[in-house]
Write an enzyme that holds these catalytic residues in place. Structure first.
Site: not given
Length: 212
Positions: A89, A151, A180
């Site tokens: 991430d 995300k 996400k």
């Protein structure tokens, strides 16, 4: 897909101890979460304890500000993978995006994707700091660079996931890319609203409460 498999069971607090991380790992095994998301220094520990399960090891790169150099982020990614990370991430350089330095942002994501050696890459765009136009650009660049997910948030800035941002992100990247939602999701109802708006993964530190 069962609800637990939407969840990246997350502990990124700087004061988290080895005992805390081991508890997170055991909870992830018990509830069969998609992954545990931990800071890079805990990746080896997570890998050793999860290698015989289908719970993935997720870590963060350029976290939480996204303001480190591209070279630093690439190095972090390579080390994380050597240590056993399955998912990365990464935080975009928000300042570069807001400055209109589009090529910088796109190239950086591309380099992280290349360094990840086919591991899953999620691009944290920090929605709370962006205009709607910037959110669209960040999502578009992430898709063009070959990332797997966009995300919403680090959880360390001024705000977290909002349903309207998830909807915009989903509309921007289309149906074949992951989205996400992370930051501020504390109830099953909030989680379900995110999923209804297009989220395919949920980052939360209270994963157990979400599935109980």
């Amino acid at each position: 897909m069962k609800l637990s498999k939407y969840i990246d069971h997350t502990l990124l607090k700087p004061q988290a101890t080895e005992k805390d991380i081991l508890k997170l790992i055991e909870e992830a095994k018990t509830y069969d979460f998609a992954s545990v998301c931990v800071n890079p220094s805990w990746v080896k520990l997570a890998y050793e304890n999860l290698k015989d399960t289908d719970v993935k090891v997720c870590t963060v790169v350029g976290f939480p500000l996204g303001a480190t150099s591209t070279a630093s982020k690439v190095y972090e990614t390579k080390v994380a993978i050597e240590d056993g990370a399955d998912e990365i991430d990464m935080v975009i350089s928000v300042g570069q995006l807001k400055s209109g330095n589009d090529e910088y942002v796109k190239e950086e994501i591309k380099k992280i994707v290349e360094a990840s050696k086919n591991r899953l890459v999620k691009v944290i765009i920090e929605t709370c700091l962006l205009t709607e136009e910037e959110k669209v650009k960040a999502c578009t660049f992430s898709k063009e660079a070959g990332a797997d997910y966009v995300k919403t948030s680090t959880g360390f800035s001024t705000g977290g996931a909002k349903p309207e941002d998830i909807k915009l992100m989903r509309e921007t990247v289309g149906k074949n890319m992951g989205v996400k939602a992370s930051g501020g999701i504390h109830t099953r109802e909030e989680m379900e609203v995110m999923i209804e708006n297009g989220a395919t993964r949920i980052g939360a530190s209270c994963g157990v409460e979400l599935v109980k």
